[in-house]
Design a protein around this motif. Structure first.
Motif, PDB file in Angstrom:
ATOM      1  N   LYS A  36     -20.922  21.238  -8.563  1.00  0.00           N
ATOM      2  CA  LYS A  36     -20.961  22.691  -8.339  1.00  0.00           C
ATOM      3  C   LYS A  36     -22.349  23.143  -7.910  1.00  0.00           C
ATOM      4  O   LYS A  36     -22.489  24.003  -7.042  1.00  0.00           O
ATOM      5  N   TRP A  39     -23.561  20.449  -4.332  1.00  0.00           N
ATOM      6  CA  TRP A  39     -22.737  20.226  -3.147  1.00  0.00           C
ATOM      7  C   TRP A  39     -22.454  21.548  -2.445  1.00  0.00           C
ATOM      8  O   TRP A  39     -22.186  22.571  -3.085  1.00  0.00           O
ATOM      9  N   ALA A  40     -22.466  21.507  -1.120  1.00  0.00           N
ATOM     10  CA  ALA A  40     -22.108  22.680  -0.322  1.00  0.00           C
ATOM     11  C   ALA A  40     -20.628  23.002  -0.536  1.00  0.00           C
ATOM     12  O   ALA A  40     -19.830  22.116  -0.861  1.00  0.00           O
ATOM     13  N   ARG A  41     -20.291  24.258  -0.338  1.00  0.00           N
ATOM     14  CA  ARG A  41     -18.895  24.693  -0.511  1.00  0.00           C
ATOM     15  C   ARG A  41     -17.945  23.835   0.327  1.00  0.00           C
ATOM     16  O   ARG A  41     -16.879  23.443  -0.137  1.00  0.00           O
ATOM     17  N   SER A  42     -18.339  23.522   1.541  1.00  0.00           N
ATOM     18  CA  SER A  42     -17.458  22.711   2.403  1.00  0.00           C
ATOM     19  C   SER A  42     -17.240  21.321   1.812  1.00  0.00           C
ATOM     20  O   SER A  42     -16.141  20.762   1.918  1.00  0.00           O
ATOM     21  N   MET A  43     -18.255  20.754   1.185  1.00  0.00           N
ATOM     22  CA  MET A  43     -18.117  19.437   0.549  1.00  0.00           C
ATOM     23  C   MET A  43     -17.156  19.536  -0.641  1.00  0.00           C
ATOM     24  O   MET A  43     -16.297  18.668  -0.813  1.00  0.00           O
ATOM     25  N   LYS A  44     -17.319  20.574  -1.435  1.00  0.00           N
ATOM     26  CA  LYS A  44     -16.442  20.763  -2.598  1.00  0.00           C
ATOM     27  C   LYS A  44     -15.004  20.963  -2.145  1.00  0.00           C
ATOM     28  O   LYS A  44     -14.077  20.365  -2.717  1.00  0.00           O
ATOM     29  N   GLU A  76     -14.653  32.609  -2.975  1.00  0.00           N
ATOM     30  CA  GLU A  76     -15.537  33.399  -2.125  1.00  0.00           C
ATOM     31  C   GLU A  76     -14.753  34.607  -1.612  1.00  0.00           C
ATOM     32  O   GLU A  76     -13.530  34.539  -1.486  1.00  0.00           O
TER      33      GLU A  76
END
Length: 82
Positions: A36, A39-44, A76
């Motif tokens: 959390k 990591w970038a949101r896209s990775m998560k 988001e």
């Protein structure tokens, strides 16, 4: 190695590096917190999608951590607009 393979490898490594912290639940919480935070949101989103679609290449601890991360992520504003 594609990006998803790299994420799977990284998640498994993070899980392995934290596997000795207390109980499996405590270790999974540490892994989830790391993902959390760093990591970038896209990775998560990509690793969550992989877990939901298959997840077979994730270690048991990585799977638990990603499941925990899924339940604690705040959507988001763009995700709510859907």
């Amino acid at each position: 190695m594609n990006q998803l393979d790299t994420l799977i490898h990284m998640a498994n490594q993070i899980a392995d590096n934290n596997s000795h912290y207390g109980t499996q639940q405590e270790a999974a919480e540490r892994v989830a917190a790391h993902l959390k935070k760093f990591w970038a949101r896209s990775m998560k989103q990509q690793i969550i999608g992989y877990l939901q679609d298959d997840g077979s290449n994730l270690t048991p601890l990585a799977r638990i951590a990603i499941e925990q991360m899924m339940t604690t992520l705040r959507p988001e504003p763009a995700d709510l607009a859907g």
